[in-house]
Design an enzyme around this catalytic site. Sequence first.
Site, mmCIF file in Angstrom:
data_model
loop_
_atom_site.group_PDB
_atom_site.id
_atom_site.type_symbol
_atom_site.label_atom_id
_atom_site.label_comp_id
_atom_site.label_asym_id
_atom_site.label_seq_id
_atom_site.Cartn_x
_atom_site.Cartn_y
_atom_site.Cartn_z
ATOM 1 C CG LEU A 205 -1.939 -0.939 1.535
ATOM 2 C CD1 LEU A 205 -2.466 -0.754 2.966
ATOM 3 C CD2 LEU A 205 -3.067 -0.721 0.535
ATOM 4 C CG HIS A 206 2.861 3.158 -2.957
ATOM 5 N ND1 HIS A 206 2.477 2.064 -3.674
ATOM 6 C CD2 HIS A 206 3.152 4.112 -3.874
ATOM 7 C CE1 HIS A 206 2.541 2.330 -4.965
ATOM 8 N NE2 HIS A 206 2.944 3.574 -5.115
ATOM 9 N NE ARG A 207 -1.321 4.061 -6.967
ATOM 10 C CZ ARG A 207 -0.169 4.368 -7.561
ATOM 11 N NH1 ARG A 207 0.363 5.549 -7.398
ATOM 12 N NH2 ARG A 207 0.432 3.519 -8.347
ATOM 13 N N PRO A 208 -1.090 7.782 -2.084
ATOM 14 C CG PRO A 208 -0.034 9.754 -2.806
ATOM 15 C CD PRO A 208 -0.242 8.304 -3.162
ATOM 16 C CG ASP A 284 -1.925 1.209 -2.926
ATOM 17 O OD1 ASP A 284 -0.759 0.799 -3.122
ATOM 18 O OD2 ASP A 284 -2.204 2.042 -2.041
#
Length: 373
Positions: A205-208, A284
């Site tokens: 997970l890393h999407r702002p 993501d």
Amino acid sequence: MKKVIHIVGARPNFMKVAPIHKAIAARTSLQQLVMHTGQHYDAKMSDVFFADLGMAAPDIHLGIGSGSHAEQTAKMMVEMEKIFLKEKPDLVSVVGDVNSTIAAALVTSKMGIPLSHVEAGLRSFERLMPEEINRVVTDRLSDMLLTPSRDADANLLKEGIDPKRIHLVGNVMIDSLLASKEKADQLPTLKQLGLTPRAYVVATLHRPSNVDNPKLLAGLLSTLIHVARKVPVVFPVHPRTRKMISEQGHGPELEKTPTLKLVDPMGYLEFLSLTSQAQLVMTDSGGLQEETTALGVPCLTLREETERPVTVEVGTNEVVGTDPARIREAADRVLSGDVKKGRVPELWDGRTGERIADLYARVLGVEQKRAFG
Ligand code: UD1
């Protein structure tokens, strides 16, 4: 001698440039330089990829680092302009959709230098996603638009791009995956993490839009805890996500589920060894949707949309959104053995770098070495 400058900056760029660089060296007499903006600077987000992909250190390093979008992009542009004035490239080749990509596109096109965009034409149609702005602007400015799949061609044609500028070359990231798979398979990653092949889940997970939103982040983490009660989950944590998990105080709650293993970001080979033997990937990320499709591993995309529809239409990907109940239901279904079968899309064949090298040589009027294979 004609000169190409390749731009890299962030983690997903390295595995896209490596095969192009290698093919140009093998098949053409083009001179080439790799410029690293320094957007990603942690060893685990950058250096390890050069080693894993067998790439020499960048020829030019701008050392820009983190910042707001405007600050980071502007700093890159100022430094790039100086380098382009000095090096006078005949072509600048950019990949993907990160801030380093758009910075280079703006500087290159304003200086009248031919610009090629590898991975052109992808659209999420979600303008709040920073990458979508980067894609749209980079494509608009590019002289050559190199696409990974036919849906990307269709998007560009709809936007009025001259078909002569569009080249369907395939997915260059899959070149790196296929070239590295054997090496990755030999790593002891699973043993080290106490995992059994096809009996664990990999999550990223890393999407702002996901991790910077406390409510969404809490919901997504709760789904990982749910899954980890059934099978081990390995979760290599991006620095942005690590920061948010700590700020939002999720640490203690996550520690209560030891089968949810939070680990540092992994190198390319180590991560490939993990994803290729997973039962399921929950993510993501954009690139991981493609890698799982190439590997035939089921993927649940924790976003409302994808700019990579071929992974859903042809591959193993399912876009399940961010509602925890829907994610839990989809994960339970896959873990019970009800998996979506997929195929590998057209031209995701490990030879995209070669096609790009041949195209650049042709466009720049450089004699090709005898093409092999
Ligand atoms: C960038 C890309 C994104 C890509 C992702 C892969 C843009 C707009 N986004 O997002 O498309 O999917 O890379 O990782 O270009 N940080 C570190 N160490 C690093 C790099 C970053 O600690 O080496 C931290 C910093 O706090 C930084 C934050 O991560 O502010 C975000 O980094 P940034 O490069 O701005 O964006 P990413 O979220 O990594």
